[in-house]
Structure formats: structure tokens, C-alpha cells
Write a protein that holds these residues in place. Structure first.
Motif, PDB file in Angstrom:
ATOM      1  N   PHE A 149       0.875  -1.355  -0.023  1.00  0.00           N
ATOM      2  CA  PHE A 149       0.097  -0.173  -0.106  1.00  0.00           C
ATOM      3  C   PHE A 149       0.822   1.236  -0.134  1.00  0.00           C
ATOM      4  CE2 PHE A 149      -2.856  -3.060   1.688  1.00  0.00           C
ATOM      5  CZ  PHE A 149      -3.884  -3.022   0.867  1.00  0.00           C
ATOM      6  N   ASP A 150       2.233   1.133  -0.128  1.00  0.00           N
ATOM      7  CA  ASP A 150       3.033   2.313  -0.322  1.00  0.00           C
ATOM      8  C   ASP A 150       2.686   2.779  -1.593  1.00  0.00           C
ATOM      9  OD1 ASP A 150       5.701   3.540   0.771  1.00  0.00           O
ATOM     10  OD2 ASP A 150       5.731   3.572  -1.427  1.00  0.00           O
ATOM     11  N   ARG A 151       2.469   4.329  -1.661  1.00  0.00           N
ATOM     12  CA  ARG A 151       2.141   4.928  -2.815  1.00  0.00           C
ATOM     13  C   ARG A 151       3.109   4.974  -4.040  1.00  0.00           C
ATOM     14  NH1 ARG A 151      -2.616   8.027  -2.962  1.00  0.00           N
ATOM     15  NH2 ARG A 151      -1.525   9.414  -4.588  1.00  0.00           N
ATOM     16  N   GLY A 152       4.550   4.642  -3.608  1.00  0.00           N
ATOM     17  CA  GLY A 152       5.559   4.443  -4.562  1.00  0.00           C
ATOM     18  C   GLY A 152       5.253   3.319  -5.443  1.00  0.00           C
ATOM     19  N   PHE A 153       5.092   2.246  -4.684  1.00  0.00           N
ATOM     20  CA  PHE A 153       4.505   0.983  -5.459  1.00  0.00           C
ATOM     21  C   PHE A 153       3.329   1.106  -6.235  1.00  0.00           C
ATOM     22  CE2 PHE A 153       2.227  -3.040  -5.251  1.00  0.00           C
ATOM     23  CZ  PHE A 153       2.982  -3.802  -6.080  1.00  0.00           C
ATOM     24  N   LEU A 154       2.252   1.697  -5.718  1.00  0.00           N
ATOM     25  CA  LEU A 154       1.013   1.814  -6.161  1.00  0.00           C
ATOM     26  C   LEU A 154       0.920   2.593  -7.566  1.00  0.00           C
ATOM     27  CD1 LEU A 154      -1.511   1.683  -3.093  1.00  0.00           C
ATOM     28  CD2 LEU A 154      -0.942  -0.222  -4.734  1.00  0.00           C
ATOM     29  N   PHE A 155       1.696   3.990  -7.305  1.00  0.00           N
ATOM     30  CA  PHE A 155       1.357   4.932  -8.318  1.00  0.00           C
ATOM     31  C   PHE A 155       2.563   5.652  -8.907  1.00  0.00           C
ATOM     32  CE2 PHE A 155      -2.423   4.984  -5.170  1.00  0.00           C
ATOM     33  CZ  PHE A 155      -3.227   4.231  -6.118  1.00  0.00           C
ATOM     34  N   ALA A 156       3.892   5.020  -8.533  1.00  0.00           N
ATOM     35  CA  ALA A 156       5.236   5.623  -8.639  1.00  0.00           C
ATOM     36  C   ALA A 156       5.112   7.049  -8.097  1.00  0.00           C
ATOM     37  CB  ALA A 156       5.446   5.592 -10.139  1.00  0.00           C
ATOM     38  N   ILE A 215      18.642   6.273  -3.559  1.00  0.00           N
ATOM     39  CA  ILE A 215      17.988   6.858  -2.757  1.00  0.00           C
ATOM     40  C   ILE A 215      16.537   7.132  -2.908  1.00  0.00           C
ATOM     41  CG2 ILE A 215      17.970   8.751  -0.926  1.00  0.00           C
ATOM     42  CD1 ILE A 215      20.973   9.147  -1.960  1.00  0.00           C
ATOM     43  N   ILE A 216      15.786   6.568  -2.338  1.00  0.00           N
ATOM     44  CA  ILE A 216      14.039   6.662  -2.860  1.00  0.00           C
ATOM     45  C   ILE A 216      13.260   7.178  -1.623  1.00  0.00           C
ATOM     46  CG2 ILE A 216      12.127   5.274  -3.644  1.00  0.00           C
ATOM     47  CD1 ILE A 216      14.325   3.131  -4.206  1.00  0.00           C
ATOM     48  N   VAL A 217      12.504   8.279  -1.909  1.00  0.00           N
ATOM     49  CA  VAL A 217      11.571   8.823  -0.980  1.00  0.00           C
ATOM     50  C   VAL A 217      10.192   8.761  -1.566  1.00  0.00           C
ATOM     51  CG1 VAL A 217      10.837  10.676   0.485  1.00  0.00           C
ATOM     52  CG2 VAL A 217      13.098  10.309   0.001  1.00  0.00           C
ATOM     53  N   THR A 218       9.354   7.903  -0.820  1.00  0.00           N
ATOM     54  CA  THR A 218       7.763   7.729  -1.226  1.00  0.00           C
ATOM     55  C   THR A 218       7.000   8.587  -0.580  1.00  0.00           C
ATOM     56  OG1 THR A 218       7.126   5.972   0.054  1.00  0.00           O
ATOM     57  CG2 THR A 218       8.544   5.362  -1.708  1.00  0.00           C
ATOM     58  N   ARG A 219       5.537   8.901  -0.726  1.00  0.00           N
ATOM     59  CA  ARG A 219       4.838   9.659  -0.140  1.00  0.00           C
ATOM     60  C   ARG A 219       4.497   8.748   1.042  1.00  0.00           C
ATOM     61  NH1 ARG A 219       2.276  14.359  -2.117  1.00  0.00           N
ATOM     62  NH2 ARG A 219       2.682  13.558  -4.355  1.00  0.00           N
ATOM     63  N   GLY A 220       4.663   7.699   1.092  1.00  0.00           N
ATOM     64  CA  GLY A 220       4.088   6.959   2.163  1.00  0.00           C
ATOM     65  C   GLY A 220       3.005   5.842   1.756  1.00  0.00           C
ATOM     66  N   LEU A 221       2.428   5.563   2.732  1.00  0.00           N
ATOM     67  CA  LEU A 221       1.236   4.504   2.742  1.00  0.00           C
ATOM     68  C   LEU A 221       0.013   5.187   2.515  1.00  0.00           C
ATOM     69  CD1 LEU A 221       1.639   2.011   5.726  1.00  0.00           C
ATOM     70  CD2 LEU A 221       2.586   1.928   3.415  1.00  0.00           C
ATOM     71  N   GLY A 222      -1.002   4.636   1.804  1.00  0.00           N
ATOM     72  CA  GLY A 222      -2.258   5.338   1.405  1.00  0.00           C
ATOM     73  C   GLY A 222      -3.323   4.345   0.835  1.00  0.00           C
ATOM     74  N   GLU A 223      -4.553   5.006   0.831  1.00  0.00           N
ATOM     75  CA  GLU A 223      -5.680   4.186   0.517  1.00  0.00           C
ATOM     76  C   GLU A 223      -5.422   4.007  -1.120  1.00  0.00           C
ATOM     77  OE1 GLU A 223      -9.288   6.229   1.244  1.00  0.00           O
ATOM     78  OE2 GLU A 223      -8.730   6.402   3.331  1.00  0.00           O
ATOM     79  N   ALA A 282       6.862  14.718 -16.278  1.00  0.00           N
ATOM     80  CA  ALA A 282       8.242  13.844 -16.572  1.00  0.00           C
ATOM     81  C   ALA A 282       9.472  14.775 -16.476  1.00  0.00           C
ATOM     82  CB  ALA A 282       7.996  12.839 -17.708  1.00  0.00           C
ATOM     83  N   PRO A 283       9.345  15.989 -17.214  1.00  0.00           N
ATOM     84  CA  PRO A 283      10.516  16.640 -17.699  1.00  0.00           C
ATOM     85  C   PRO A 283      11.108  17.312 -16.262  1.00  0.00           C
ATOM     86  CG  PRO A 283       8.878  17.417 -19.036  1.00  0.00           C
ATOM     87  CD  PRO A 283       8.200  16.442 -17.978  1.00  0.00           C
ATOM     88  N   GLY A 284      12.552  16.879 -16.188  1.00  0.00           N
ATOM     89  CA  GLY A 284      13.182  17.530 -15.274  1.00  0.00           C
ATOM     90  C   GLY A 284      13.433  17.049 -13.948  1.00  0.00           C
ATOM     91  N   ILE A 285      12.766  15.901 -13.544  1.00  0.00           N
ATOM     92  CA  ILE A 285      12.465  15.400 -12.099  1.00  0.00           C
ATOM     93  C   ILE A 285      12.859  14.134 -12.255  1.00  0.00           C
ATOM     94  CG2 ILE A 285      11.078  17.043 -11.217  1.00  0.00           C
ATOM     95  CD1 ILE A 285       8.797  14.738 -11.482  1.00  0.00           C
ATOM     96  N   LYS A 286      13.210  13.573 -11.024  1.00  0.00           N
ATOM     97  CA  LYS A 286      13.635  12.059 -10.846  1.00  0.00           C
ATOM     98  C   LYS A 286      12.700  11.103 -10.184  1.00  0.00           C
ATOM     99  CE  LYS A 286      17.718  10.376 -11.043  1.00  0.00           C
ATOM    100  NZ  LYS A 286      18.237   9.762 -12.331  1.00  0.00           N
ATOM    101  N   GLY A 308       9.474   8.198  -9.947  1.00  0.00           N
ATOM    102  CA  GLY A 308       9.335   6.657  -9.942  1.00  0.00           C
ATOM    103  C   GLY A 308       8.986   6.388 -11.366  1.00  0.00           C
ATOM    104  N   ASN A 309       8.496   7.144 -12.134  1.00  0.00           N
ATOM    105  CA  ASN A 309       7.892   6.301 -13.426  1.00  0.00           C
ATOM    106  C   ASN A 309       9.018   6.883 -14.558  1.00  0.00           C
ATOM    107  OD1 ASN A 309       6.825   5.962 -15.887  1.00  0.00           O
ATOM    108  ND2 ASN A 309       4.659   7.191 -15.404  1.00  0.00           N
ATOM    109  N   TYR A 310       9.513   5.599 -15.054  1.00  0.00           N
ATOM    110  CA  TYR A 310      10.372   5.709 -16.244  1.00  0.00           C
ATOM    111  C   TYR A 310      10.253   4.873 -17.275  1.00  0.00           C
ATOM    112  CZ  TYR A 310      14.436   8.646 -14.832  1.00  0.00           C
ATOM    113  OH  TYR A 310      15.045   9.886 -14.649  1.00  0.00           O
ATOM    114  N   LEU A 311       8.782   4.873 -17.469  1.00  0.00           N
ATOM    115  CA  LEU A 311       8.204   3.604 -18.563  1.00  0.00           C
ATOM    116  C   LEU A 311       8.836   4.032 -20.056  1.00  0.00           C
ATOM    117  CD1 LEU A 311       4.949   3.265 -17.316  1.00  0.00           C
ATOM    118  CD2 LEU A 311       6.794   1.676 -17.353  1.00  0.00           C
TER     119      LEU A 311
END
Length: 304
Positions: free
Chosen positions: A31-38, A100-108, A156-160, A162-165
Motif C-alpha cells: 500500500f505504499d504509494r511509490g509501489f501503487l502509483f510511482a 535513495i528513494i523517498v515515497t509519499r508513504g502508505l495510503g488508500e 516527467a521533464p526535469g525530475i527524477k 518513480g515513473n521511467y516507462l
């Protein structure tokens, strides 16, 4: 965990919110938002003699990426740095790749960022790294120009993030064609950047690289080259260029934190220059490595 997984995870340790485990044992909630929604930002750097190169600059860019995503980072840089050095103690290797990864955390199960509980997850992955093969720099690499676009949406431009499709798809095609990597295009068909690197060309002794305004990432190595060339009064310009321009260049090279400067000797099966790493490229590589050496020596004086 079988032999294949053991090979992937070899010499790899992970810190999740300060808890350090072997890579095989690392776990995070589905349920981590990094996993669910990048819904995450990240940085990648490497160490020299167990010191992360330009860590301060990478953390600054991490915050800039998070700001553009309206992703509050509630962990200060001092804490992130402490956790990085705690993790590095577990790997007995002089060269290490750090993610080094920082996610928004858990969520619905909702796109709405306000459903996050408000606590970031900080994940740091440290993997022992072999030196890049010398032939990478002595012989150079081949690229293709992908049909994938970079910079055609608002995020997408200029930021790193989680979405690199787009980059994944471009790299997949490159590997299928038996080449090293791929270049991505901007909105108007201009050369933008590589899948995970900035691109440069040399023409008539002037160095060119695409401007940030077309939506590319401001690479940390890119920034260092700007400082270095300015100090040495080497001609460097930001310029929009297209396929024809780069194919007619005297030299082409790519830059990234993990690979430093790599000569490009072939694009879309066409030879660049004389088909060998160029003099300017090798000069810049040497100067950049001198910069690394100086940085590491300075960091040793105040190493945590």
C-alpha cells in the motif's frame, strides 16, 4: 530465493526507514504509494573509497523533484546522510551504487495524495559496484535514437520520479538491436537526453548540450561539466539540435553519475567523427576524474 535471485542481490543491502537488512529480506507494504502509483522521487549516485560523490547536490535535486510533485519530504538531509553512512558500513566494497528513494508513504487505493498517512518511506539501496570496464572509455559505445519522446507531459521533464516507462521502452529496443543505449526525443523531434544520461556533442572545438528548457533532467555530472568548462574557459553552449546535427558532430559523449563521461562512436549505425573516442571527450573525462579525486580528498577531512 534461488540462485538467480542470489546473483541479483549479491553484495546488496537495504535500509528502510533506518532498518538495515539483506536485499533478499527487504520488505515494504504493497500500500505504499511509490509501489501503487510511482508516487516517489529518487536519486542515484556512487561512492569512491566509500564516500558518496556529490551527495549534497543529489539531495538538493531530490528536494526539487519532490517540490514539483508536491511531495513533502519530512526527513531532513542530516538524517538521510546518517542512514546512508550507516548502510555503507555493511558493504565491504570501495565502489558502491546508492539509490535513495523517498515515497509519499502508505495510503488508500486512491490517486488522491491527501489519502496518504503523511509519513514518508525512506529506502536506500546500496550495491557493491565493479569498476566500469575500461573499453567503455577506450572504445566508446553505440546508441540508437528512439521514437520515444521525453518532455511531452507535465510531470516527467526535469525530475527524477518513480515513473521511467518511456526510458524503459527505449532501452528495451536498444538492447534488442544489440546497442548500448538509446536517445529520447523532445516534443519537436529534437535530441533531448538518454534513458538515464545527458547527451553532448562537439563540433569545431565547441561543446554543445541540449538546454533545460526542452524538459530534460539537469544532471549532476552535467552541472559539474558546466562549472569545469567555465573555469577552464572551454567553449560550451546550450543548443537545441536534431538527428542531422548529432550525426555530423566531430565527437559525441554521454554523462551520468555512475558512468562519468562515456564516448559515443556510433548512432543509428552511423559512425561519429572518426569512429574513435575524441580528444575533447577524453580531455574532459580526465579533468572530471581529477575533480572526483579532489572531492574525495576534501571529504575525507571531514568524514562522518
Amino acid at each position: 530465493v534461488g540462485p538467480v535471485s542470489d546473483m541479483i542481490f549479491n553484495d546488496t543491502w537495504v535500509s528502510i526507514n533506518g532498518d538495515i537488512t539483506k536485499a533478499q529480506e527487504a520488505k515494504i507494504s504493497i500500500f505504499d504509494r511509490g509501489f501503487l502509483f510511482a508516487d516517489s522521487v529518487y536519486e542515484v549516485t556512487r561512492t569512491y573509497e566509500q564516500i558518496p560523490f556529490l551527495l549534497e547536490e543529489h539531495l538538493q535535486r531530490l528536494h526539487l523533484s519532490a517540490k514539483r510533485l508536491n511531495l513533502p519530504i519530512l526527513i531532513d538531509d542530516q538524517e538521510i546522510t546518517k542512514e546512508i553512512y550507516n548502510l555503507l558500513k555493511f558493504i565491504q566494497a570501495p565502489q558502491i551504487t546508492l539509490r535513495i528513494i523517498v515515497t509519499r508513504g502508505l495510503g488508500e487505493l486512491s490517486l488522491d495524495p491527501s489519502t496518504a498517512i503523511g509519513k514518508n518511506n525512506l529506502i536506500i539501496i546500496a550495491k557493491g559496484k565493479n569498476e566500469n570496464p575500461p573499453e567503455l572509455y577506450e572504445k566508446g559505445v553505440s546508441l540508437i535514437i528512439s521514437s520515444e519522446q521525453r518532455g511531452h507531459d507535465d510531470l516527467a521533464p526535469g525530475i527524477k520520479a518513480g515513473n521511467y516507462l518511456h526510458s524503459m521502452k527505449a532501452l528495451q529496443v536498444a538492447k534488442e538491436q544489440g546497442v548500448y543505449d538509446a536517445l529520447l526525443l523532445g516534443e519537436n523531434g529534437e535530441i533531448a537526453e538518454g534513458t538515464t544520461f545527458n547527451i553532448w556533442m562537439v563540433k569545431n572545438k565547441t561543446i554543445y548540450t541540449p538546454p533545460l528548457s526542452i524538459g530534460i533532467l539537469e544532471g549532476i555530472t552535467r552541472k559539474e561539466l558546466f562549472k569545469m568548462t567555465k573555469r577552464l574557459q572551454l567553449p560550451l553552449e546550450e543548443k537545441v539540435f536534431h538527428r542531422k546535427d548529432i550525426l555530423e558532430a566531430d565527437e559525441v559523449f554521454l554523462t551520468s553519475s555512475g558512468r562519468e563521461l562515456v564516448p559515443v562512436i556510433n548512432i543509428d549505425q552511423l559512425i561519429i567523427g572518426n569512429g574513435r573516442p575524441g580528444k575533447m571527450t577524453l580531455k574532459l573525462l580526465d579533468l572530471y576524474r581529477q575533480r572526483i579525486k579532489y572531492y574525495i580528498e576534501e571529504q575525507k577531512k571531514g568524514r562522518p
